[in-house]
Motif scaffolding. Structure first.
Motif, short mmCIF file in Angstrom:
data_model
loop_
_atom_site.label_atom_id
_atom_site.label_comp_id
_atom_site.label_asym_id
_atom_site.label_seq_id
_atom_site.Cartn_x
_atom_site.Cartn_y
_atom_site.Cartn_z
N ARG A 105 -6.27 5.83 0.22
CA ARG A 105 -4.83 5.94 -0.22
C ARG A 105 -4.29 7.39 -0.48
O ARG A 105 -5.19 8.18 -1.39
N ASP A 153 3.67 4.30 3.60
CA ASP A 153 2.76 3.44 4.04
C ASP A 153 2.41 3.66 5.52
O ASP A 153 1.35 3.40 6.05
N ARG A 195 -2.60 -3.67 5.08
CA ARG A 195 -2.98 -3.67 3.26
C ARG A 195 -4.08 -4.65 2.87
O ARG A 195 -4.83 -4.31 2.23
N PRO A 201 -4.83 0.99 3.30
CA PRO A 201 -3.45 1.51 2.65
C PRO A 201 -2.44 1.95 3.33
O PRO A 201 -1.11 1.72 2.98
#
Length: 259
Positions: A57, A63, A185, A190
């Motif tokens: 991440r 996102d 996810r 991530p």
């Protein structure tokens, strides 16, 4: 080996065989001790390949990522991994000759057919990620089918490299729906990797058109969409890399671009 050398080797071998027979005979008769036998040396065990990098991440980034905010003079050339493996190897070689690194989003069924390419990509210093198992229109699939597409490719990447890959990109879509992004996810990715420059190389417009499309839109931080499997892409890549270098832009992996 010459005939003289061959005969010499045969004579030497025969002499050793005779000597061995004499020694064995002596040992059998009790007039000499048996020859000491040692176990043959075992070859060193081959080292297992190092596990590939895992997803990570990037705090502060969305996102779905289409461009790097880092501000460095770098770009990411990302390739949909499918098609003729010879074309893939040519593109990797061109990039490496120019000291460029790329990101390959591999289709799982392609890896099934050409498993050695997973390690080839990683050994070249490139990123390797997930572009679904069968390259279908994932945004139109049911939740169960879409998740199977993501995890199917992830499982193959893990088996081949020890990791599910560094990135996920949806198949046949620039961006993922909220459902697909959530499934990614859940599978361990991530971020969804999108792009801000589409080369349109999959339309086979000619190498010059591919080069013009990229160089007219690319800028520092860009993520460029390209494809394995197209001759136009192979022909265009040297000119693209040369123009990037002329502008002071360096082609790096997506991970490096965003780190």
């Amino acid at each position: 080996m010459t005939e003289t050398d061959r005969r010499g080797a045969l004579r030497a071998g025969a002499g050793l065989a005779v000597a061995g027979a004499l020694t064995a005979g002596c040992a059998a008769s009790g007039s000499a001790p048996a020859a000491h036998r040692t176990a043959p040396a075992r070859p060193p065990a081959a080292k297992a390949p190092r596990a590939a990098p895992a997803p990570r991440r990037f705090p502060g980034l969305p996102d779905q990522i289409a461009h790097s905010p880092r501000g460095r003079p770098q770009v990411a050339l990302t390739f949909h991994g499918q098609g003729d493996p010879a074309t893939a190897r040519s593109l990797l070689a061109i990039a490496e000759k120019a000291d460029a690194r790329i990101t390959v989003l591999a289709v799982g069924s392609w890896l099934d057919e050409h498993p050695g390419l997973a390690r080839r990509i990683l050994d070249g210093g490139h990123d390797l990620g997930n572009h679904t198992q069968h390259h279908r229109t994932i945004n139109a699939m049911s939740e169960a089918d879409a998740y199977a597409e993501i995890t199917g490719c992830a499982d193959r990447l893990r088996r081949l490299t020890g990791s599910i890959g560094t990135w996920f990109r949806p198949s046949r879509a620039e961006t993922a729906t909220p459902l697909v992004a959530g499934l990614a996810r859940r599978a361990g990715y991530p971020h969804v990797l999108s792009y801000d420059v589409d080369s349109l190389d999959f339309t086979s417009p000619g190498a010059q058109a591919v080069t013009r499309k990229i160089t007219s839109e690319v800028r520092a931080g860009s993520v460029v969409s390209l494809h394995f499997g197209y001759a136009d892409t192979v022909a265009a890549l040297p000119a693209v890399l040369e123009e990037l270098d002329h502008r002071g832009l360096r082609a790096v992996t997506t991970t490096e671009l965003l780190t």
